[in-house]
Design an enzyme around this catalytic site. Structure first.
Site, PDB file in Angstrom:
ATOM      1  N   LYS A  88      -2.781   7.345  -8.393  1.00  0.00           N
ATOM      2  CA  LYS A  88      -3.692   7.975  -7.416  1.00  0.00           C
ATOM      3  C   LYS A  88      -3.051   8.023  -6.031  1.00  0.00           C
ATOM      4  CE  LYS A  88      -7.192   5.638  -5.205  1.00  0.00           C
ATOM      5  NZ  LYS A  88      -7.196   5.963  -3.771  1.00  0.00           N
ATOM      6  N   ASN A  89      -2.597   6.883  -5.565  1.00  0.00           N
ATOM      7  CA  ASN A  89      -2.117   6.847  -4.177  1.00  0.00           C
ATOM      8  C   ASN A  89      -0.802   7.594  -3.981  1.00  0.00           C
ATOM      9  OD1 ASN A  89      -4.377   5.451  -3.521  1.00  0.00           O
ATOM     10  ND2 ASN A  89      -3.382   3.475  -3.190  1.00  0.00           N
ATOM     11  N   CYS A 141     -13.118   4.099   1.242  1.00  0.00           N
ATOM     12  CA  CYS A 141     -13.770   2.818   0.984  1.00  0.00           C
ATOM     13  C   CYS A 141     -14.088   2.098   2.287  1.00  0.00           C
ATOM     14  CB  CYS A 141     -12.851   1.948   0.134  1.00  0.00           C
ATOM     15  SG  CYS A 141     -12.838   2.440  -1.584  1.00  0.00           S
ATOM     16  N   ARG A 201     -10.740   0.724   9.577  1.00  0.00           N
ATOM     17  CA  ARG A 201      -9.907   1.857   9.187  1.00  0.00           C
ATOM     18  C   ARG A 201      -9.732   2.893  10.308  1.00  0.00           C
ATOM     19  NH1 ARG A 201     -10.053   3.164   2.911  1.00  0.00           N
ATOM     20  NH2 ARG A 201      -7.837   2.978   3.251  1.00  0.00           N
ATOM     21  N   ASP A 233      -5.069  -4.101  -2.792  1.00  0.00           N
ATOM     22  CA  ASP A 233      -5.898  -3.391  -3.771  1.00  0.00           C
ATOM     23  C   ASP A 233      -6.158  -4.223  -5.024  1.00  0.00           C
ATOM     24  OD1 ASP A 233      -5.931  -1.314  -2.015  1.00  0.00           O
ATOM     25  OD2 ASP A 233      -4.875   0.124  -3.280  1.00  0.00           O
ATOM     26  N   ARG A 280     -13.588   7.086  -8.611  1.00  0.00           N
ATOM     27  CA  ARG A 280     -12.735   7.764  -7.633  1.00  0.00           C
ATOM     28  C   ARG A 280     -11.271   7.510  -7.968  1.00  0.00           C
ATOM     29  NH1 ARG A 280     -13.513   5.712  -1.963  1.00  0.00           N
ATOM     30  NH2 ARG A 280     -11.468   6.644  -2.054  1.00  0.00           N
TER      31      ARG A 280
HETATM   32  C1  UD1 Z   1      -3.279   2.916   1.680  1.00  0.00           C
HETATM   33  C2  UD1 Z   1      -3.874   3.004   0.302  1.00  0.00           C
HETATM   34  C3  UD1 Z   1      -4.821   1.843   0.048  1.00  0.00           C
HETATM   35  C4  UD1 Z   1      -4.111   0.524   0.317  1.00  0.00           C
HETATM   36  C5  UD1 Z   1      -3.476   0.528   1.711  1.00  0.00           C
HETATM   37  C6  UD1 Z   1      -2.640  -0.706   1.987  1.00  0.00           C
HETATM   38  C7  UD1 Z   1      -3.965   5.382  -0.174  1.00  0.00           C
HETATM   39  C8  UD1 Z   1      -4.802   6.596  -0.371  1.00  0.00           C
HETATM   40  N1  UD1 Z   1      -4.589   4.259   0.160  1.00  0.00           N
HETATM   41  O1  UD1 Z   1      -4.354   3.034   2.612  1.00  0.00           O
HETATM   42  O2  UD1 Z   1      -5.239   1.902  -1.315  1.00  0.00           O
HETATM   43  O3  UD1 Z   1      -5.060  -0.520   0.236  1.00  0.00           O
HETATM   44  O4  UD1 Z   1      -2.609   1.672   1.856  1.00  0.00           O
HETATM   45  O5  UD1 Z   1      -1.660  -0.867   1.030  1.00  0.00           O
HETATM   46  O6  UD1 Z   1      -2.761   5.416  -0.357  1.00  0.00           O
HETATM   47  N2  UD1 Z   1      -4.431   0.876  10.507  1.00  0.00           N
HETATM   48  C9  UD1 Z   1      -4.633   0.986  11.872  1.00  0.00           C
HETATM   49  N3  UD1 Z   1      -4.582   2.242  12.432  1.00  0.00           N
HETATM   50  C10 UD1 Z   1      -4.345   3.366  11.689  1.00  0.00           C
HETATM   51  C11 UD1 Z   1      -4.120   3.230  10.291  1.00  0.00           C
HETATM   52  C12 UD1 Z   1      -4.167   1.972   9.729  1.00  0.00           C
HETATM   53  O7  UD1 Z   1      -4.857  -0.001  12.558  1.00  0.00           O
HETATM   54  O8  UD1 Z   1      -4.299   4.470  12.258  1.00  0.00           O
HETATM   55  C13 UD1 Z   1      -4.493  -0.484   9.885  1.00  0.00           C
HETATM   56  C14 UD1 Z   1      -5.558  -0.557   8.778  1.00  0.00           C
HETATM   57  O9  UD1 Z   1      -6.849  -0.809   9.327  1.00  0.00           O
HETATM   58  C15 UD1 Z   1      -5.028  -1.709   7.944  1.00  0.00           C
HETATM   59  C16 UD1 Z   1      -3.500  -1.559   8.050  1.00  0.00           C
HETATM   60  O10 UD1 Z   1      -3.278  -0.734   9.194  1.00  0.00           O
HETATM   61  O11 UD1 Z   1      -5.409  -2.932   8.511  1.00  0.00           O
HETATM   62  C17 UD1 Z   1      -2.842  -0.914   6.852  1.00  0.00           C
HETATM   63  O12 UD1 Z   1      -3.505   0.286   6.529  1.00  0.00           O
HETATM   64  P1  UD1 Z   1      -2.732   1.531   5.896  1.00  0.00           P
HETATM   65  O13 UD1 Z   1      -1.418   1.082   5.364  1.00  0.00           O
HETATM   66  O14 UD1 Z   1      -2.751   2.652   6.867  1.00  0.00           O
HETATM   67  O15 UD1 Z   1      -3.684   1.893   4.674  1.00  0.00           O
HETATM   68  P2  UD1 Z   1      -4.064   3.331   4.152  1.00  0.00           P
HETATM   69  O16 UD1 Z   1      -2.914   4.252   4.273  1.00  0.00           O
HETATM   70  O17 UD1 Z   1      -5.385   3.736   4.734  1.00  0.00           O
END
Ligand code: UD1
Length: 426
Positions: A27-28, A121, A126, A313, A404
């Site tokens: 998925k990711n 989620c 986020r 995850d 999902r």
């Molecule tokens: C992706 C994965 C999710 C997984 C996560 C971490 C997908 C669709 N989802 O989510 O399943 O759990 O990586 O391995 O691939 N953050 C900020 N600012 C931002 C973006 C992120 O502070 O603009 C923080 C987040 O709150 C979190 C950390 O960075 O604490 C890591 O998040 P991130 O790696 O961005 O996760 P996703 O890409 O949303």
């Protein structure tokens, strides 16, 4: 499955999971590839694409922008020759977090992007600051109003961007934008997750010039003023989180599972934990045979971390298994600040759990059936795992969250010996 549909699983516990599962496509990994398909006017085929609602939602966004998307068996075909719009409707972008990836790809394709802040989620705040900042550094003008992000970039030029914090999604978004820029972009402090690596390989198959994926520094030579990206056919890799889910469900129920198409090289942390709790496995090119009959001992502390650490995850799935282990287990959630709500549901099933900030302490518990609610995609799967090992009947609600991300989830579990009845309400 449409978003207006809600699902409930009725599960009879006390079953071991035994048998063979073919692990779905990731998925990711595939969601950013769907966002990347708008970068070319030629056809893209994603072979072995998982048929899950997150994929359907991303496909819906591509259609809403003017693209054509269709399935042929397990292959998802996308043709984005006619894309003209750069506005993702709020109702669509709010369905899933990955919709945010259209920010980078639409900017590269049309020079504009407008999308409502993404959903996904509820596992923490986020924020999207890293995504927005990255677009700005790469040359976009960006502003936000009433929860909608507006971005514009007339002539993006390569530059150096150092992420202040590692983020999988922001790294992917920056790559998607930078492939359309003029000249060379160097991204530093990038996420090293396998999904970032797969996105880069996919873009290379489309003709992009990218190096360094899997390290903290990725270099992209953009296509602005050069040959446009072409279409391609790409095999979606196996889903490391789905494989880890079944492995941990096997551990929780003391089952015996053969996982086909598991990306074993990406599963080091979960395989190592599985061994520490007493699981035994043999592996051979993508096939994992995992025997959980000797699973027994708690591991004092497991902390989630960025790749190659233990994935956030799989945290709740490990928690469900930890409640069957001898001794106290301690789990620390370091990635998302609000990803411990599944623990509250597990308490309803008789789980002995103590939550203290980002730490959860648990010990061997006698679980009984209960009426519980999925709080997020992976947490929902963890509740199913707990229901499978509990005594008596459980009702797991909001299973549309689980679907999902997991393809044919109740059907697969039934094939492995679970007793599950699915109820859907519109
Ligand atoms: C992706 C994965 C999710 C997984 C996560 C971490 C997908 C669709 N989802 O989510 O399943 O759990 O990586 O391995 O691939 N953050 C900020 N600012 C931002 C973006 C992120 O502070 O603009 C923080 C987040 O709150 C979190 C950390 O960075 O604490 C890591 O998040 P991130 O790696 O961005 O996760 P996703 O890409 O949303």
């Amino acid at each position: 499955m449409g978003r207006e549909q809600v699902g409930v699983y009725h599960i009879l516990g006390g079953r071991r999971l035994c048998g063979t599962v073919k692990i779905q496509g990731s998925k990711n990994a595939v969601l950013p590839m769907i966002a990347a398909a708008v970068l070319t006017k030629e056809e893209v085929v994603l072979s072995g694409c998982p048929r899950i609602s997150d994929v359907e939602d991303m496909a819906e966004i591509v259609r809403s922008l003017g693209g054509t998307v269709w399935w042929e068996e397990k292959d998802l075909h996308l043709n984005c020759a006619e894309i003209e719009k750069s506005h993702v409707e709020g109702a669509l972008s709010k369905r899933l977090r990955a919709s945010l990836l259209f920010l980078g790809s639409l900017l590269a394709r049309t020079g504009e992007a407008c999308l409502a802040k993404a959903g996904g989620c509820r596992i923490g705040k986020r924020p999207t600051d890293l995504h927005q900042k990255a677009m700005e550094v790469l040359g976009a003008e960006i502003f936000e109003e009433a929860g909608t992000i507006f971005a514009r970039a007339d002539h993006p030029k390569g530059t150096v961007l150092c992420f202040p914090k590692k983020s999988v999604g922001a790294t992917e978004n920056a790559i998607l934008f930078a492939v359309g820029a003029e000249g060379v972009t160097r991204l530093c402090h990038c996420a090293r997750e396998p999904e970032v690596v797969h996105l880069c390989r996919f873009l290379r198959a489309m003709g992009a010039d990218i190096t360094g994926e899997g390290t903290e520094q990725i270099t992209i030579s953009g296509t602005y003023g050069k040959t446009a990206l072409s279409g391609c056919r790409y095999e979606v890799p196996g889903d490391r989180i789905a494989a880890g889910t079944y492995l941990l469900m096997g551990a929780a129920t003391r089952g015996h599972l053969t996982l086909l198409n598991a990306p074993l090289d990406e599963m080091g942390a979960v395989l190592s934990l599985y061994q520490k709790i007493g699981g035994q496995y043999t592996r051979k090119s993508g096939t994992l045979v995992a025997d959980s009959k000797k699973v027994q001992d708690a591991v004092p502390c497991v902390e989630t971390a960025e790749y190659p650490g233990f994935p956030t995850d799989l945290q709740s799935l490990y928690l469900a298994a930890a409640m069957t282990l001898k001794g106290e287990s301690c789990i620390c959630e370091n990635v998302f600040e609000d990803r411990l709500r599944t623990a509250e549901e597990l308490q309803k099933m008789g789980g002995t759990l103590r939550i203290c900030g980002k730490w959860i302490y648990t010990e061997k518990s006698r679980l009984h059936g209960a009426d519980v609610v999925s709080r997020d995609l992976r947490g929902g799967a963890a509740l199913v795992s707990a229901a499978l090992l509990a005594e008596g009947f459980s009702v797991v609600r909001k299973t549309e969250l689980i679907e999902r991300g997991y393809e044919r989830f109740p059907e697969t579990l039934r094939e492995l010996g679970a007793k599950i009845i699915v109820e859907k309400e519109v």
